[in-house]
Design an enzyme around this catalytic site. Sequence first.
Site, mmCIF file in Angstrom:
data_model
loop_
_atom_site.group_PDB
_atom_site.id
_atom_site.type_symbol
_atom_site.label_atom_id
_atom_site.label_comp_id
_atom_site.label_asym_id
_atom_site.label_seq_id
_atom_site.Cartn_x
_atom_site.Cartn_y
_atom_site.Cartn_z
ATOM 1 N N PHE A 56 95.580 -10.459 -20.470
ATOM 2 C CA PHE A 56 94.863 -9.496 -19.623
ATOM 3 C C PHE A 56 94.080 -8.539 -20.520
ATOM 4 C CE2 PHE A 56 94.130 -5.600 -17.281
ATOM 5 C CZ PHE A 56 93.620 -6.102 -16.089
ATOM 6 N N LYS A 101 95.587 3.422 -22.503
ATOM 7 C CA LYS A 101 96.690 3.930 -21.692
ATOM 8 C C LYS A 101 97.438 5.156 -22.237
ATOM 9 C CE LYS A 101 97.179 -0.035 -18.753
ATOM 10 N NZ LYS A 101 96.833 -1.423 -19.024
ATOM 11 N N ASP A 105 94.530 -6.309 -28.795
ATOM 12 C CA ASP A 105 94.411 -5.436 -27.629
ATOM 13 C C ASP A 105 95.742 -4.703 -27.472
ATOM 14 O OD1 ASP A 105 94.450 -4.302 -25.116
ATOM 15 O OD2 ASP A 105 93.461 -5.978 -24.113
HETATM 16 C C1 LIG Z 1 95.564 -2.134 -18.704
HETATM 17 C C2 LIG Z 1 95.029 -3.062 -19.731
HETATM 18 C C3 LIG Z 1 93.643 -3.198 -19.967
HETATM 19 C C4 LIG Z 1 92.603 -2.530 -19.094
HETATM 20 O O1 LIG Z 1 92.660 -1.157 -19.183
HETATM 21 P P1 LIG Z 1 91.878 -0.273 -18.070
HETATM 22 O O2 LIG Z 1 92.056 1.127 -18.570
HETATM 23 O O3 LIG Z 1 92.544 -0.549 -16.771
HETATM 24 O O4 LIG Z 1 90.457 -0.718 -18.079
HETATM 25 C C5 LIG Z 1 93.234 -4.006 -21.008
HETATM 26 N N1 LIG Z 1 94.123 -4.655 -21.783
HETATM 27 C C6 LIG Z 1 95.450 -4.553 -21.585
HETATM 28 C C7 LIG Z 1 96.387 -5.284 -22.506
HETATM 29 C C8 LIG Z 1 95.953 -3.771 -20.550
HETATM 30 O O5 LIG Z 1 97.272 -3.700 -20.327
#
Ligand SMILES: *Cc1c(COP(=O)(O)O)cnc(C)c1O
Length: 406
Positions: free
Chosen positions: A144, A258, A229
């Site tokens: 994701f 986050k 990521d």
């Molecule tokens: C939540 C998440 C995203 C996206 O972040 P947003 O702030 O919702 O755009 C991207 N990569 C990972 C691994 C995530 O958990």
Amino acid sequence: MSTHSEQMHAPEGMARCPIMPTYGPPPVMFVRGEGSWLFDPDGKKYLDFLSGLAVTSLGHAHPTVALAIAEQARTLLHVSNLYGTEHQAGVARTIDTLIAGEAAPRGQVFFANSGAEANECAIKLARKWGGRGKHVVVSAWRSFHGRTLATLHATGQPEKHEAFQPLPEGFRHASWNDLDDFARALDESVAALLLEPVQGEGGVNPGDPAFFQGLRELCDERGILLMVDEVQTGFGRTGKWFGFQHMGIEPDVVTMAKALGNGMPIGACWAKAEVAAAFQPGDHATTYGGQPLSTAAARAVLQVMQSIDAPALATQRGSSLTKKLEALPGVIGVRGLGLLLGVELDAEVLGGRLARDVAAQCLDAGLVLNGITNTALRLAPALTVSEDEIDVAVGLLAAVLSGGTS
Ligand SMILES: *Cc1c(COP(=O)(O)O)cnc(C)c1O
């Protein structure tokens, strides 16, 4: 009051709800938070074991972060990135130190407003660095990476792609923890790999250090960037500052968001200085990214996290929570790192329920968590969660599990 009742009691009136139907009707509304606790409009308490989604790692309404935001709001909210502001360089330096350790100063940071935007920056940087014809980003199935069109294509979940075809060109996927499959996916057109150290949304699937080390070698041999990521795993969540630090590798690019703002929207893309040098003035920009309000919050978050040794807390509390969950009847296994945990339930204890049904019953009982697959729950409490709160949460979950389908 009307907003509350509109959102809460309008199932057949969804057409009249002023919010687009991307999330489904909310089961509860929260109006206040404090530490690991959330409160609904009736004053009912909920123990938050999701933290947004690994966002409020210092708990809700952390006093130091709240004060930094309030003071900054009174001082200077925003100016254009054409001008300098007070906190950007300091936050960037701290991020660089947390990523590079003794090798710092090692890299440079671009500030964005979200995880998807941090990944967009990484994808654009990889393309600029690779040059024409070397632009493909390879990511993992079940990964994701966000919901913008490019990060949606990087996201390895075809069922999320279908309605939005055609997606931007230049993305390819290979099997998680399968080095041979990644090796097969590489050719002259590949600029970068993009990988989560622990797949969060995909089911809390930790990466294998040997897989990451093998990818690092492949990237070095072929001149490909290794981008991680860390949007969900960053800032102590896994028991280290960043998830890649469990894998025995050094990435070229790290994206994060986050937990960096503890709820204030902020994202960042770090890259080794020699990679970041591919960007020139005008190549990338954002109106809000790095503005004084969000960087003031991030500065406070990082100071608190360093002073309490947040990664150590995640390790201690994570191992205690893991042991207590493993002891519950019906729990087959607990996976993850630190305080990012997936709890696999057996068919008998599920009794025909899906994990999301169990999560809904937990919510009724006053415990916030979510179903991450049909058979697994995800837990991501604040890193500041207490041992007592862990006991309360495990007790509530035990009661829901033994309560069956009622
Ligand atoms: C939540 C998440 C995203 C996206 O972040 P947003 O702030 O919702 O755009 C991207 N990569 C990972 C691994 C995530 O958990």
